[in-house]
Design an enzyme around this catalytic site. Structure first.
Site, PDB file in Angstrom:
ATOM      1  N   GLU A   6       0.821  -1.217   0.000  1.00 34.58           N
ATOM      2  CA  GLU A   6       0.000   0.000   0.000  1.00 34.58           C
ATOM      3  C   GLU A   6       0.851   1.262   0.000  1.00 34.58           C
ATOM      4  O   GLU A   6       1.489   1.606   0.997  1.00 34.58           O
ATOM      5  CB  GLU A   6      -0.944  -0.002   1.209  1.00 34.58           C
ATOM      6  CG  GLU A   6      -1.966  -1.110   1.181  1.00 34.58           C
ATOM      7  CD  GLU A   6      -2.916  -1.011   0.003  1.00 34.58           C
ATOM      8  OE1 GLU A   6      -3.308   0.113  -0.373  1.00 34.58           O
ATOM      9  OE2 GLU A   6      -3.257  -2.067  -0.547  1.00 34.58           O
ATOM     10  N   GLU A  37      -5.691   3.287   7.920  1.00 36.57           N
ATOM     11  CA  GLU A  37      -5.222   2.837   6.608  1.00 36.57           C
ATOM     12  C   GLU A  37      -5.181   1.304   6.548  1.00 36.57           C
ATOM     13  O   GLU A  37      -5.526   0.709   5.524  1.00 36.57           O
ATOM     14  CB  GLU A  37      -3.846   3.427   6.298  1.00 36.57           C
ATOM     15  CG  GLU A  37      -3.363   3.136   4.897  1.00 36.57           C
ATOM     16  CD  GLU A  37      -4.243   3.704   3.800  1.00 36.57           C
ATOM     17  OE1 GLU A  37      -4.534   2.962   2.839  1.00 36.57           O
ATOM     18  OE2 GLU A  37      -4.659   4.881   3.894  1.00 36.57           O
TER      19      GLU A  37
END
Length: 133
Positions: free
Chosen positions: A35, A76
């Site tokens: 990510e 996140e």
């Protein structure tokens, strides 16, 4: 993506407390490798922590700054989990509810990032202002 055969044998609960940590750290490693936004949040968080270390923050200010940084990172991770589960369920096919779930998960990260920016602004801006005047 199917599980590796070595992962497939450990489908039940972790038998060892140490294994729980091993798998948790593997999860952290995976989210950082896969990510880009997580890496960006981490770099920004470390930058804020470094700046904060030069500004003589009080204990309660440190707690707010650290909380803000970690909240963004945790959100996140949760966003990534939701995106992966949605992709798994929909088999990467578009569905309006899948889009809605992903958008809301991203909104949670964005909201937390705004909270973090506001917190840092309230705590750090006056100290930076005094430092440069």
């Amino acid at each position: 993506m199917p599980m590796d055969s070595k992962d497939n044998k450990d489908v039940c609960k972790n038998s060892c407390f140490i294994d729980s940590f091993k798998y948790a750290f593997k999860g952290i490693q995976t989210v950082f490798q896969e990510e880009r936004n997580m890496r960006t949040h981490l770099i920004l968080g470390i930058t804020i922590l470094i700046i904060s270390s030069f500004l003589g923050l009080k204990q309660n200010e440190w707690l707010w700054i650290i909380l803000s940084v970690f909240l963004v990172l945790v959100m996140e991770i949760l966003n990534t989990i939701i995106e992966n589960v949605v992709d798994l369920i929909t088999e990467h096919q578009y569905h309006p509810l899948a889009k809605k779930a992903k958008d809301m998960a991203a909104a949670a990260v964005l909201s937390t990032a705004f909270f973090s920016i506001i917190t840092a602004t309230i705590i750090l801006l006056p100290k930076l202002f005094i430092l440069f005047i």
